[in-house]
Design a protein around this motif. Structure first.
Motif, PDB file in Angstrom:
ATOM      1  N   PHE A  45       0.988  -1.594   0.073  1.00 19.73           N
ATOM      2  CA  PHE A  45      -0.185   0.031   0.287  1.00 19.73           C
ATOM      3  C   PHE A  45       1.136   1.040   0.192  1.00 19.73           C
ATOM      4  CE2 PHE A  45      -3.148   2.681   0.579  1.00 19.73           C
ATOM      5  CZ  PHE A  45      -3.303   3.505   1.413  1.00 19.73           C
ATOM      6  N   VAL A  46       0.706   2.020  -0.640  1.00 16.83           N
ATOM      7  CA  VAL A  46       1.170   3.138  -0.913  1.00 16.83           C
ATOM      8  C   VAL A  46       0.216   4.312  -0.053  1.00 16.83           C
ATOM      9  CG1 VAL A  46       2.640   4.811  -2.864  1.00 16.83           C
ATOM     10  CG2 VAL A  46       2.519   2.717  -3.271  1.00 16.83           C
ATOM     11  N   SER A  47      -0.898   4.828  -0.694  1.00 18.97           N
ATOM     12  CA  SER A  47      -1.627   5.979  -0.337  1.00 18.97           C
ATOM     13  C   SER A  47      -2.960   5.541  -0.638  1.00 18.97           C
ATOM     14  CB  SER A  47      -1.424   8.083  -0.663  1.00 18.97           C
ATOM     15  OG  SER A  47      -1.609   8.271  -0.679  1.00 18.97           O
ATOM     16  N   ALA A  48      -4.395   6.642  -0.128  1.00 13.74           N
ATOM     17  CA  ALA A  48      -5.327   6.749  -0.970  1.00 13.74           C
ATOM     18  C   ALA A  48      -6.199   7.712  -0.449  1.00 13.74           C
ATOM     19  CB  ALA A  48      -6.133   4.788  -0.497  1.00 13.74           C
ATOM     20  N   ILE A  49      -7.130   7.491  -1.107  1.00 10.32           N
ATOM     21  CA  ILE A  49      -7.565   8.953  -0.706  1.00 10.32           C
ATOM     22  C   ILE A  49      -9.613   8.898  -0.857  1.00 10.32           C
ATOM     23  CG2 ILE A  49      -7.440  10.293  -3.280  1.00 10.32           C
ATOM     24  CD1 ILE A  49      -7.573  12.856  -2.068  1.00 10.32           C
ATOM     25  N   ARG A  50     -10.355   9.277  -0.131  1.00  8.33           N
ATOM     26  CA  ARG A  50     -11.893   8.597  -0.110  1.00  8.33           C
ATOM     27  C   ARG A  50     -12.336  10.458  -0.765  1.00  8.33           C
ATOM     28  NH1 ARG A  50     -14.144   8.683   5.420  1.00  8.33           N
ATOM     29  NH2 ARG A  50     -15.974   7.406   4.409  1.00  8.33           N
ATOM     30  N   TRP A  51     -13.159  10.324  -1.881  1.00  7.54           N
ATOM     31  CA  TRP A  51     -13.155  11.246  -2.401  1.00  7.54           C
ATOM     32  C   TRP A  51     -14.055  12.212  -2.777  1.00  7.54           C
ATOM     33  CZ3 TRP A  51     -11.238  10.500  -8.449  1.00  7.54           C
ATOM     34  CH2 TRP A  51     -10.912  11.886  -8.404  1.00  7.54           C
ATOM     35  N   GLY A  60       3.864   3.579   5.185  1.00 10.36           N
ATOM     36  CA  GLY A  60       4.394   4.703   6.280  1.00 10.36           C
ATOM     37  C   GLY A  60       6.940   4.011   5.599  1.00 10.36           C
ATOM     38  N   SER A  61       6.496   3.777   4.815  1.00 11.60           N
ATOM     39  CA  SER A  61       7.736   3.949   3.253  1.00 11.60           C
ATOM     40  C   SER A  61       8.132   5.139   2.539  1.00 11.60           C
ATOM     41  CB  SER A  61       8.326   2.547   3.063  1.00 11.60           C
ATOM     42  OG  SER A  61       7.183   2.821   2.187  1.00 11.60           O
ATOM     43  N   VAL A  62       6.539   5.952   2.509  1.00 12.73           N
ATOM     44  CA  VAL A  62       6.329   7.055   1.821  1.00 12.73           C
ATOM     45  C   VAL A  62       5.752   8.189   2.409  1.00 12.73           C
ATOM     46  CG1 VAL A  62       6.233   5.736  -0.150  1.00 12.73           C
ATOM     47  CG2 VAL A  62       4.111   6.800   1.327  1.00 12.73           C
ATOM     48  N   PHE A  66       5.332  11.642  -0.289  1.00  8.14           N
ATOM     49  CA  PHE A  66       4.033  11.567  -0.711  1.00  8.14           C
ATOM     50  C   PHE A  66       3.596  11.627  -0.968  1.00  8.14           C
ATOM     51  CE2 PHE A  66       6.327   7.142  -3.078  1.00  8.14           C
ATOM     52  CZ  PHE A  66       7.025   7.351  -3.555  1.00  8.14           C
ATOM     53  N   SER A  67       2.367  13.162  -1.837  1.00  8.13           N
ATOM     54  CA  SER A  67       1.589  13.283  -1.967  1.00  8.13           C
ATOM     55  C   SER A  67       0.320  13.180  -2.493  1.00  8.13           C
ATOM     56  CB  SER A  67       0.968  15.017  -1.794  1.00  8.13           C
ATOM     57  OG  SER A  67       0.302  15.640  -0.973  1.00  8.13           O
ATOM     58  N   ILE A  68      -1.528  12.965  -2.024  1.00 11.15           N
ATOM     59  CA  ILE A  68      -1.930  12.584  -3.120  1.00 11.15           C
ATOM     60  C   ILE A  68      -2.999  13.356  -3.109  1.00 11.15           C
ATOM     61  CG2 ILE A  68      -3.297  11.447  -0.685  1.00 11.15           C
ATOM     62  CD1 ILE A  68      -4.333   9.011  -3.085  1.00 11.15           C
ATOM     63  N   LYS A  85      13.995   7.535  -4.622  1.00 13.90           N
ATOM     64  CA  LYS A  85      14.506   6.288  -3.972  1.00 13.90           C
ATOM     65  C   LYS A  85      14.786   5.026  -4.960  1.00 13.90           C
ATOM     66  CE  LYS A  85      13.995   7.908   1.818  1.00 13.90           C
ATOM     67  NZ  LYS A  85      13.671   6.647   2.656  1.00 13.90           N
ATOM     68  N   PRO A  86      15.525   4.376  -4.644  1.00 20.52           N
ATOM     69  CA  PRO A  86      15.920   3.603  -5.052  1.00 20.52           C
ATOM     70  C   PRO A  86      15.210   2.053  -5.188  1.00 20.52           C
ATOM     71  CG  PRO A  86      18.088   3.919  -5.090  1.00 20.52           C
ATOM     72  CD  PRO A  86      16.958   4.522  -4.314  1.00 20.52           C
ATOM     73  N   GLU A  87      14.091   2.195  -3.831  1.00 21.61           N
ATOM     74  CA  GLU A  87      13.362   1.390  -3.080  1.00 21.61           C
ATOM     75  C   GLU A  87      12.486   1.501  -3.171  1.00 21.61           C
ATOM     76  OE1 GLU A  87      16.215   2.968  -1.333  1.00 21.61           O
ATOM     77  OE2 GLU A  87      15.651   3.379   0.736  1.00 21.61           O
TER      78      GLU A  87
END
Length: 124
Positions: A45-51, A60-62, A66-68, A85-87
């Motif tokens: 999982f990276v990120s999510a937004i409720r419309w 946690g890693s982003v 990151f910004s959504i 990052k490379p990861e």
């Protein structure tokens, strides 16, 4: 709901990149999430937004990098990725689910519709 992801590419460490996900058929109750999968690893999982409500969450890693966001007029969700990052190298997918509560936004089992992936490669 149909989703179309785009914007991936090859960038260097420290660079920024913005992914886009055009969402067709979304409703007020739609949640759009970004997930990624690196070779040999499970989808993350990276990120999510409720419309409707605009709630956002991050993996946690982003978090902090990151910004959504969303543009309702364009039916598009954006994932702004900074300090890459490379990861962070992976195939990134956007997905949609309906009537998700905040606590379930990071769980892929709640997302019923998936777009094709877009490759992000971070390498010097």
């Amino acid at each position: 709901v149909q989703l179309q992801a785009s914007g991936g590419g090859l960038v260097q460490p420290g660079d920024s990149l913005t992914l886009s996900c055009v969402v067709s058929g979304r409703t007020y109750s739609t949640t759009v999430g970004w997930f990624r999968q690196a070779p040999g690893k499970e989808r993350e999982f990276v990120s999510a937004i409720r419309w409707g409500q605009g709630n956002t969450i991050y993996g946690g890693s982003v978090k902090g990098r990151f910004s959504i966001s969303k543009d309702s007029a364009k039916n598009t969700v954006y994932l702004q990725m900074n300090s890459l990052k490379p990861e962070d190298t992976a195939v990134y997918y956007c997905a949609a689910g309906e009537r998700l509560i905040v606590s379930s936004m990071n769980n892929e089992i709640h997302y019923k519709n998936w777009g094709q992936g877009t490759q992000v490669t971070v390498s010097s």
